[in-house]
Structures are given as structure tokens and as C-alpha cells.
Scaffold this motif. Structure first.
Motif, PDB file in Angstrom:
ATOM      1  N   ASP A 239       1.053  -1.109   0.068  1.00 38.58           N
ATOM      2  CA  ASP A 239       0.005  -0.042   0.063  1.00 38.58           C
ATOM      3  C   ASP A 239       1.029   1.207   0.078  1.00 38.58           C
ATOM      4  O   ASP A 239       1.323   1.574   1.163  1.00 38.58           O
ATOM      5  CB  ASP A 239      -0.959  -0.152   1.375  1.00 38.58           C
ATOM      6  N   LEU A 240       0.817   1.885  -1.335  1.00 40.25           N
ATOM      7  CA  LEU A 240       1.837   3.322  -1.133  1.00 40.25           C
ATOM      8  C   LEU A 240       0.582   4.464  -1.568  1.00 40.25           C
ATOM      9  O   LEU A 240       1.146   5.361  -2.250  1.00 40.25           O
ATOM     10  CB  LEU A 240       2.760   2.938  -2.473  1.00 40.25           C
ATOM     11  N   ILE A 241      -0.604   4.211  -0.934  1.00 40.05           N
ATOM     12  CA  ILE A 241      -1.496   5.147  -1.515  1.00 40.05           C
ATOM     13  C   ILE A 241      -1.042   6.724  -0.897  1.00 40.05           C
ATOM     14  O   ILE A 241      -1.379   7.474  -1.488  1.00 40.05           O
ATOM     15  CB  ILE A 241      -2.839   4.755  -0.928  1.00 40.05           C
ATOM     16  N   ASP A 242      -0.493   6.559   0.120  1.00 38.87           N
ATOM     17  CA  ASP A 242      -0.008   7.707   1.095  1.00 38.87           C
ATOM     18  C   ASP A 242       1.027   8.406   0.102  1.00 38.87           C
ATOM     19  O   ASP A 242       1.349   9.678   0.304  1.00 38.87           O
ATOM     20  CB  ASP A 242       0.223   7.527   2.496  1.00 38.87           C
ATOM     21  N   ARG A 243       1.740   7.791  -0.532  1.00 43.58           N
ATOM     22  CA  ARG A 243       2.792   8.476  -1.520  1.00 43.58           C
ATOM     23  C   ARG A 243       2.520   8.728  -2.713  1.00 43.58           C
ATOM     24  O   ARG A 243       3.165   9.107  -3.592  1.00 43.58           O
ATOM     25  CB  ARG A 243       3.951   7.540  -1.478  1.00 43.58           C
ATOM     26  N   GLY A 244       1.095   8.501  -2.894  1.00 46.61           N
ATOM     27  CA  GLY A 244       0.617   8.997  -4.447  1.00 46.61           C
ATOM     28  C   GLY A 244       0.710   7.767  -5.250  1.00 46.61           C
ATOM     29  O   GLY A 244       0.697   8.073  -6.713  1.00 46.61           O
TER      30      GLY A 244
END
Length: 290
Positions: A239-244
Motif C-alpha cells: 500500500d503506497l497510497i499515501d505516497r501517491g
């Protein structure tokens, strides 16, 4: 669901034949209509089954007491293999609110049951001894046409190394991970490995351009899991959602022999230590994957 079809009686009389019989209209031949089977249907009381409406909206009959999860498997095995769903089942009667049950609920009522996939259950990371799940990985061929490989076709009856990366053009992947496999590809294949596959969570157009940055590549097959569907099935999504960057893949390297995982080198953090070409070569030399 129960199919109501009108009887196909023959037409009576024929104007051309001169018969004195009264001409009767042919029966209605419209397609059959479907309706839910209710608990109160008198003509079904002597049959110990339930009518089940599956996730693909077709209907099948199952013996009373069948577990809902079993019914879902029989309805759509491909769906179950694809997403390992948590199943919500509903029993309902016309005109009433449905009653919900869990996936292990026995189908004990003559109501209509409706099986719905309500969420994806997380997969455990794949490990040694596990069978590799099936699926499709895409790529662009030399003519720029979108193609796909069935994963089981790639790994059946042969040894294959599959290594996964978070994404194309990312620094560690481009500078260290892939170049390491490029340098040691022939040594790896000399140990009985028939294919070396790089799986990345990108679309095929991006990966095709990225592949061009490795002009000396002769042995690595670059394949795409654009929506991380297969990556989730092996439990290695990142999950790399926080990094866009959305959902990506953990770094890993698997040795698969005839669909069964023999070596599973999976990175626990963002580094590059156990999933390298050097590590899989070391494991092959010590016969860890035999």
C-alpha cells in the motif's frame, strides 16, 4: 429461481386445409420469465432443496443444509479463485426485507438465497509448498498489440523464477534489482530454470517503454499486473497510497517448480536484500530449491 414456461400445445385447425375445426391461436412463445422462489410455494414442499441465486445472477438448486460457501464455489469457481471473497448470503421472501448470514450458514430454508461478494479477504503471503495461484499477466508484443499470459501456462511442468517489483522506472528497481538479474540470468538458467519473469504493477504501455531501457536483455520476460490483482492473490501487495502511488507490489523472488513454490524470498521492508539475483543464485547452488 423457478422457470415458468407455458406449455407448447400444437395449433388446432388449418385454414389452408379446409378443415372445419375451429382455428385456435398458437400459445405465447415469449422467453420464460423468472421470479424468486418463496418459502410458501406449496408445490415445492415435497422437494428437499433450496433455490440459490449466485454472484453471476444464475440460479441453481442445492440440498437443504448445504453451506453457503460451498454453493458459491459451485456457482463461480473462477470468481472464488480470483478474489477469495468473504461471502454475505441473504434469505428472502417477496415483500420482506432479506435476512443476512455468514458464509458458513446452512441453506436450510426454502426461501430464495442470494449470494453476494461483499469484500475481499486479505491473502496470506505465499510461501514454500504453496501452489501458485492462476491468473493473467499482460504485455505488449513487438507489434504493440496487447497480449496476456496465463500464469499456470508459464509455470506448468518447468522451473521458473518470478521476481516482483513495486513499479517500473523506480530507482532501486531500475538501477539494482533488474540489472542484477540481467547480469546473472544465464547462470540462473544453467541451474535448470526455463524462464525468468519480472512482474510489475504497471500498465503494459509503461512497462514496454521501461523494458527498452534494458537493450541487452535476452532472458527476462517483463509482465504487467496493472491492477495488482494477481499480486493480491499471492498476498504481496504494498500500500503506497499515501505516497501517491496506489497499490503496488512488495519486492520478492520465487522459484516455482511445476506450479509449486520451492523458494520464497520476500522483502519485509523497502530494502533489497533477499529478493536479489545473487540470493536466488546462492539458493540454487545449495540445492535449496530441489
Amino acid at each position: 429461481m423457478v422457470e415458468n414456461r407455458k406449455a407448447q400445445a400444437p395449433c388446432v385447425g388449418d385454414a389452408a386445409s379446409g378443415s372445419n375445426s375451429k382455428i385456435m391461436p398458437c400459445p405465447d412463445t415469449r422467453p420464460p420469465q423468472f421470479k424468486p422462489l418463496t418459502c410458501d410455494t406449496d408445490d415445492e414442499k415435497n422437494f428437499p432443496f433450496v433455490e440459490v441465486l449466485g454472484p453471476d445472477k444464475t440460479a441453481k438448486r442445492f440440498a437443504l443444509g448445504t453451506r453457503a460457501s460451498f454453493a458459491v464455489e459451485r456457482f463461480n469457481k473462477k470468481l472464488v479463485d480470483a478474489v477469495r471473497p468473504v461471502v454475505c448470503v441473504q434469505a428472502y421472501k417477496e415483500g420482506e426485507d432479506p435476512v443476512e448470514f455468514g458464509p458458513d450458514a446452512p441453506l436450510i430454508s426454502k426461501c430464495t438465497w442470494d449470494l453476494r461478494v461483499v469484500q475481499e479477504a486479505p491473502f496470506e503471503p505465499i510461501g514454500v509448498g504453496d501452489k501458485i495461484p492462476n491468473g493473467e499477466l499482460s504485455y505488449l508484443d513487438d507489434d504493440g498489440k496487447l497480449q496476456a499470459h496465463c500464469i499456470h501456462d508459464l509455470v506448468r511442468e518447468k522451473r521458473v523464477v518470478i521476481f516482483g517489483i513495486p513499479g517500473a522506472f523506480t530507482p532501486t528497481c531500475s538501477v539494482k534489482h533488474v540489472p542484477g538479474f540481467l547480469q546473472r540470468a544465464e547462470e540462473i538458467m544453467d541451474r535448470g530454470v526455463k524462464e525468468i519473469i519480472c512482474v510489475t504493477v504497471n500498465d503494459p504501455f509503461v512497462v514496454k517503454e521501461w523494458e527498452k531501457t534494458f537493450p541487452n536483455n535476452k532472458h527476462i520476460k517483463f509482465l504487467c499486473d496493472g491492477s495488482a490483482t494477481w499480486t493480491k492473490k499471492i498476498g504481496l501487495e504494498l500500500d503506497l497510497i499515501d505516497r501517491g502511488m496506489g497499490i503496488r507490489s512488495r519486492r520478492y523472488c520465487l522459484l516455482v517448480d511445476d506450479t509449486v513454490v520451492k523458494i520464497a524470498n520476500i522483502e519485509e521492508a523497502g530494502g533489497l536484500e533477499v529478493s536479489t539475483a545473487d540470493r536466488i543464485m546462492q539458493d540454487l547452488e545449495t540445492s535449496k530449491g530441489s
